[in-house]
Design an enzyme around this catalytic site. Structure first.
Site, short mmCIF file in Angstrom:
data_model
loop_
_atom_site.label_atom_id
_atom_site.label_comp_id
_atom_site.label_asym_id
_atom_site.label_seq_id
_atom_site.Cartn_x
_atom_site.Cartn_y
_atom_site.Cartn_z
N PRO A 6 -1.87 -11.72 10.23
CA PRO A 6 -2.15 -11.52 11.66
C PRO A 6 -2.36 -10.03 11.95
O PRO A 6 -1.76 -9.18 11.29
CB PRO A 6 -0.85 -12.00 12.33
CG PRO A 6 0.19 -11.92 11.27
CD PRO A 6 -0.51 -12.17 9.97
N ASP A 7 -3.24 -9.72 12.90
CA ASP A 7 -3.40 -8.33 13.36
C ASP A 7 -2.45 -8.15 14.55
O ASP A 7 -2.68 -8.67 15.64
CB ASP A 7 -4.86 -8.08 13.76
CG ASP A 7 -5.12 -6.61 14.05
OD1 ASP A 7 -4.24 -5.96 14.67
OD2 ASP A 7 -6.18 -6.10 13.66
N ASN A 62 0.84 -1.20 0.00
CA ASN A 62 0.00 0.00 0.00
C ASN A 62 0.88 1.25 0.00
O ASN A 62 2.10 1.16 0.02
CB ASN A 62 -0.96 -0.02 1.20
CG ASN A 62 -0.19 -0.10 2.51
OD1 ASN A 62 0.55 0.80 2.85
ND2 ASN A 62 -0.35 -1.21 3.23
N LYS A 80 8.99 -16.24 -11.91
CA LYS A 80 8.18 -15.10 -12.35
C LYS A 80 6.95 -15.61 -13.11
O LYS A 80 7.08 -16.48 -13.98
CB LYS A 80 9.03 -14.20 -13.26
CG LYS A 80 8.32 -12.93 -13.64
CD LYS A 80 9.17 -12.06 -14.53
CE LYS A 80 8.33 -10.92 -15.08
NZ LYS A 80 8.95 -10.27 -16.21
N PHE A 139 -4.11 3.21 15.39
CA PHE A 139 -4.55 4.19 14.38
C PHE A 139 -5.71 3.61 13.61
O PHE A 139 -5.72 2.41 13.31
CB PHE A 139 -3.38 4.56 13.45
CG PHE A 139 -2.45 5.55 14.09
CD1 PHE A 139 -1.60 5.15 15.12
CD2 PHE A 139 -2.47 6.88 13.72
CE1 PHE A 139 -0.78 6.06 15.75
CE2 PHE A 139 -1.65 7.80 14.34
CZ PHE A 139 -0.80 7.39 15.36
N LYS A 180 -9.55 -3.97 20.23
CA LYS A 180 -8.11 -4.26 20.17
C LYS A 180 -7.43 -4.04 21.52
O LYS A 180 -6.21 -4.13 21.62
CB LYS A 180 -7.45 -3.41 19.08
CG LYS A 180 -7.99 -3.71 17.67
CD LYS A 180 -7.12 -3.11 16.60
CE LYS A 180 -7.74 -3.32 15.22
NZ LYS A 180 -6.76 -3.60 14.18
#
Ligand code: C5P
Length: 412
Positions: free
Chosen positions: A320-321, A224, A303, A339, A357
């Site tokens: 996994p968190d 990301n 590839k 966050f 959490k």
């Protein structure tokens, strides 16, 4: 130089910058600019030799409030021609500044300071200064390695002055070795550290930052756009305020001062592995990383060829968190900051994350606010804590937000 710490906390604080006679004196102009950009008030003293390399006018033009060059007014000059406002004005910076940095510091000035001499203006000001001096030496490598300089530095370090080691490389005279002025970003941040409260000293802080990168085939990956800037700002602020900092950095995370313990990782699994090792020993965990929530089922170490392929699909499995896992094993006294980047129902979703959490503080922002968030330099945040308190902050630089988040932590 990237002066990425313009936090409101430092505005108006006074720094006195001493500059010695070294070809690196021109770099002191850049340091001055960075300090002025952070809205610090800077006065400058040039040694006689420094004024031969760089003119006092350059420092004046770039924002120095006053530039001192000599102890005495020229013989026969009228008092109003004197650069000094009173007969003892030359000692004022040493008495009034909040931080005193000498960059570059020459071998001669280090020797003067070690001996307690006051035979030039800069040495006199330093002798009249009661705090720790920040010294950034630059000189020929043989001068730096000479036993006299080594012993002078040892004496100054024993007196709790801070000496940044010169860098290795080719110095102006063409020789190779240790003698180059330390990285300006480092000198700049050490100035800010000298002005910081030290309220986190004795604390160990772990941060995750940047993106993670999940490999698919031999050349492609899933990731990301996270820049790691928010995490880097928090890591630096925690270090400025005295914490021992461990930064688990995904790929493309920004530069950090070397006194921050940096561990570079690639995948979410690597990040979790390092975080689990560190966490039992930490006082705080700050989870800014944009961890890839899913990783592609690996294609293998070859590839993937496009020939003969039209559309195709890839399977993803959940990662996994990290925050969640560590939140579950949080011990009394440990604090967790999470966050939450949300596209809707900001407060409701962030409050849910805070609870689910087991975090103590949640910093939430809406995705899609122009000039704010993910890969920019600013953020617009809503802060929620486990006591039910909230604060909605205006858009501000990430460095400023980092400072405010640490302020919040001290209230929990
Ligand atoms: O659930 P969500 O991904 O929105 O949660 C965001 C928070 O959880 C951030 O603090 C992020 O660093 C952390 N996180 C994590 N590991 C993941 C996903 C998110 O530590 N796999």
């Amino acid at each position: 130089m990237e002066a990425h710490f313009p936090t409101a906390f430092f505005e108006g604080k006074k720094v006195h910058l001493g500059v010695c006679g070294s070809i690196a004196a021109y770099k002191a102009l850049e340091l001055l600019r960075a300090l002025c950009r952070a809205n610090l008030r800077v006065t400058v003293t040039l040694t006689e030799a420094a004024a031969r390399f760089v003119s006092p006018l350059s420092f004046q033009s770039l924002g120095a409030e006053r530039v001192f060059t000599s102890m005495f007014a020229p013989a026969g000059a009228a008092p109003q021609d004197s650069p000094l406002s009173s007969p003892f004005g030359h000692l004022a910076p040493g008495a009034e500044a909040d931080a005193f940095v000498i960059a570059p510091a020459s071998a001669t000035t280090l020797a003067r300071l070690a001996c307690g001499l006051a035979d030039d203006l800069l040495a006199a000001q330093a002798l009249a200064w009661s705090g720790s001096l920040l010294l950034a030496p630059a000189m020929n490598p043989r001068m730096w390695n000479n036993a006299a300089t080594r012993e002078n530095c040892a004496t100054l370090a024993r007196r709790e002055h801070i000496i940044l080691r010169p860098e290795q490389g080719r110095v102006a005279c063409g020789e190779e070795g240790e003698g180059k002025l330390p990285d300006l970003r480092l000198i700049y941040l050490h100035c800010l550290k000298a002005l910081s409260p030290g309220d986190l000293s004795g604390k160990k802080v772990m941060l995750t930052l940047g993106p993670t990168r999940e490999p698919w085939d031999a050349v492609r990956f899933w990731s990301n756009h996270s820049s790691g800037r928010m995490g880097a700002a928090l890591a630096v602020c925690a270090w400025l305020r005295g914490a021992e900092v461990y930064a688990l950095c995904g790929p493309v995370a920004p530069w950090l001062p070397p006194r921050i313990n940096r561990l570079d990782v690639i995948t979410a699994a690597d990040m979790l592995f390092q975080a689990e090792k560190l966490w039992p020993d930490m006082d705080m965990g700050i989870f800014t990383a944009a961890v890839a929530d899913f990783a592609p089922e690996p294609f293998g170490d070859k590839k993937f060829k496009k020939s003969g392929q039209e559309a195709f699909s890839i399977s993803f499995f959940p990662n996994p968190d990290i925050l969640c896992k560590l939140g579950r094993v949080k011990k009394p006294g440990q604090l967790i900051v999470g966050f939450a980047a949300e596209s809707e129902r900001l407060e409701e979703n962030a409050r849910h994350k805070l609870d689910s959490k087991n975090a103590d503080l949640m910093v939430a922002n809406l995705i899609g606010v122009p000039g704010s968030g993910f890969s920019g330099t600013c953020n617009t945040a809503l802060i929620l804590d486990r006591k039910g308190r909230r604060e909605s902050l205006p858009t501000m630089p990430k460095s400023d937000l980092a400072w405010r988040i640490l302020d919040w932590l001290s209230t929990l």
